[in-house]
Design an enzyme around this catalytic site. Structure first.
Site, PDB file in Angstrom:
ATOM      1  N   ASN A   1       0.879  -1.285  -0.161  1.00  0.00           N
ATOM      2  CA  ASN A   1      -0.076  -0.061   0.036  1.00  0.00           C
ATOM      3  C   ASN A   1       0.793   1.402  -0.082  1.00  0.00           C
ATOM      4  O   ASN A   1       1.932   1.315   0.845  1.00  0.00           O
ATOM      5  CB  ASN A   1      -0.924   0.042   1.157  1.00  0.00           C
ATOM      6  CG  ASN A   1      -1.776   1.110   1.405  1.00  0.00           C
ATOM      7  OD1 ASN A   1      -2.636   1.273   0.618  1.00  0.00           O
ATOM      8  ND2 ASN A   1      -1.656   2.094   2.129  1.00  0.00           N
ATOM      9  N   GLU A   2       0.321   2.292  -0.864  1.00  0.00           N
ATOM     10  CA  GLU A   2       1.131   3.360  -1.103  1.00  0.00           C
ATOM     11  C   GLU A   2       2.696   3.400  -0.630  1.00  0.00           C
ATOM     12  O   GLU A   2       3.043   4.045   0.421  1.00  0.00           O
ATOM     13  CB  GLU A   2       0.447   4.558   0.123  1.00  0.00           C
ATOM     14  CG  GLU A   2      -1.007   4.686  -0.456  1.00  0.00           C
ATOM     15  CD  GLU A   2      -1.838   5.556   0.479  1.00  0.00           C
ATOM     16  OE1 GLU A   2      -1.182   6.171   1.251  1.00  0.00           O
ATOM     17  OE2 GLU A   2      -2.924   5.781   0.234  1.00  0.00           O
TER      18      GLU A   2
END
Length: 445
Positions: free
Chosen positions: A153-154
């Site tokens: 994630n990110e």
């Protein structure tokens, strides 16, 4: 599904088997063809999902059923590799995958510990994420037709120097998974906290895609305050379409601490272009973004305005979500969690019901009622391929979506008139008074 545990006996064979590649991807399960995600049988898969913060709320297992009942065809599941939060081990991940299967949800598993690396000191690297996925291969092998791996994630914050490593680090992680034996489609998030405002993923995506020996990489942008105008939303999505690269909106909201994203354009333009999305998030938000909860305290009866927008609003789940073909397909987001076979058990087995004998059949299903009114969806199923349809409802809707209305007759929109043999499309409506009785209503092609 017999459960993830049933795959363990064949893991050794899977790990040593040669990888057979198709021209545009693996063809093993969910894979890419140009800008599109498709299933093993070639059915296009447009993801319409909701994120669930499983790693922080592991006891909220009912959320999977509730997300399915809300009409999503996929769920993006927050996991931890153990760097920042409590590690989600093999048994837990296996149980998550089984719940996704039981609820007819494509399962997108993401390692959240990478969030903001380079700016967030506690974050893990993509290399650590790759090691985590490899450790889970025994429970992931054989799930390629209903599980997607969201690498991290990110994975980078806004540190410019660190972000320039995005392509190299992403390629290394992808190749690590392929070498280990993964045949899943791999979803990769953008830097800049997922928003790619510096354009690094947009610039280097083709390089990353070319480096995957299997050819099954999908790119993910998170649309928050950076995407506060329609032009910004369209321009970013158009760049990937023009490059021939598959993209999903991996997260978005209606508001955020960094600005007010244009959720209406995100939802309408992804619908027009056949691009998938995941709305953030089902429940449990904190840190000042509690307004992004779709339901309060994991209670589907306490739906928020954001939840209503995503689930039944324009271009939302009720209008655009279609179950994956691996689960039987054709059942759009209808809010009842049924599989569309009419027996209400969600297993895709119609218990011996005969196939439709006319050009099409139409089955209304009431998904919600209140004093003086109701919400219903109608599943239109084609016996042979049709190019358009009309349905005689026998009632006069007060509001309709996914169809044009003339009196008590609904007819297809331009985008959902073509229905393949044995497949379905769905439209919904609101009515007043007594809901329609169970059964079929007249359908003509």
């Amino acid at each position: 599904m017999a459960g993830v545990a049933a795959t363990l006996a064949s893991v050794a064979a899977l790990l040593t088997a040669p990888v057979a590649l198709a021209a545009d991807g693996s063809g093993v399960g969910i894979h890419t063809e140009g800008t599109r995600l498709v299933e093993a049988d070639g059915t296009e898969l447009v993801l319409r999902g909701i994120s669930h913060a499983h790693t922080w709320y592991a006891s909220q297992t009912r959320a999977f059923a509730d997300i399915s009942d809300a009409g999503a065809n996929a769920v993006r599941v927050v996991l931890s590799d153990g760097t920042r939060w409590t590690r989600n081990g093999a048994d837990d991940v296996a149980a998550v995958i089984d719940r996704c299967w039981d609820e007819q949800l494509v399962c997108v598993l993401e390692d959240h510990d990478t969030t903001g690396y380079g700016e967030e000191g506690a974050a893990s690297t993509l290399a650590t994420a790759a090691d985590y996925w490899v450790s889970l291969l025994p429970v992931l092998a054989g799930t390629e037709d209903h599980v997607i791996i969201n690498l991290g994630n990110e994975p980078y914050g806004n540190d410019a120097a660190t972000n320039e490593r995005w392509a190299d680090d992403t390629i290394a992680a992808i190749q690590r998974l392929r070498t280990a034996g993964f045949e899943h489609t791999i979803l990769v998030d953008a830097p800049n906290w997922g928003q790619d405002w510096a354009g690094i993923m947009k610039r280097d995506a083709a390089q990353v895609a070319a480096a995957d020996p299997q050819g099954d990489v999908v790119f993910s942008v998170h649309m928050y305050g950076v995407y506060d105008t329609a032009a910004e939303v369209r321009d970013y999505l158009d760049a990937f379409i023009a490059a021939g690269l598959p993209l999903v909106v991996g997260e978005f909201g209606f508001d955020h601490s960094d600005g007010n994203p244009d959720e209406d354009t995100i939802m309408s333009y992804t619908r027009a272009q056949g691009i998938g999305w995941f709305a953030w998030s089902w429940s449990g938000n904190g840190g000042g973004v509690e307004y992004l909860d779709m339901v309060t305290s994991f209670d589907p009866a306490q739906r928020t305005s954001w939840g209503t927008r995503v689930i039944t609003g324009p271009d939302g789940l009720a209008q655009t979500s279609v179950r994956a073909a691996v689960f039987g397909g054709g059942d759009t987001g209808d809010g009842d969690g049924d599989d569309g076979d009419g027996d209400g058990d969600g297993d895709g087995d119609d218990g011996g019901t005969e196939e439709p004998t006319g050009a099409c059949t139409a089955v209304p299903r009431v998904s919600n009622t209140w004093q003086g009114g109701y919400q219903a969806e109608v599943v239109v199923t084609a016996a042979a391929a049709i190019g358009g349809w009309t349905v005689s409802l026998g009632v006069t809707p007060t509001q309709i979506w996914g169809a044009a209305l003339t009196g008590q007759t609904a007819s297809n929109e331009s985008w959902n008139g073509s229905v393949g043999a044995g497949t379905s499309t769905t439209f919904g409506f609101l009515g007043s008074g007594t809901p329609p009785a169970a059964g079929t209503v007249p359908c003509a092609a």
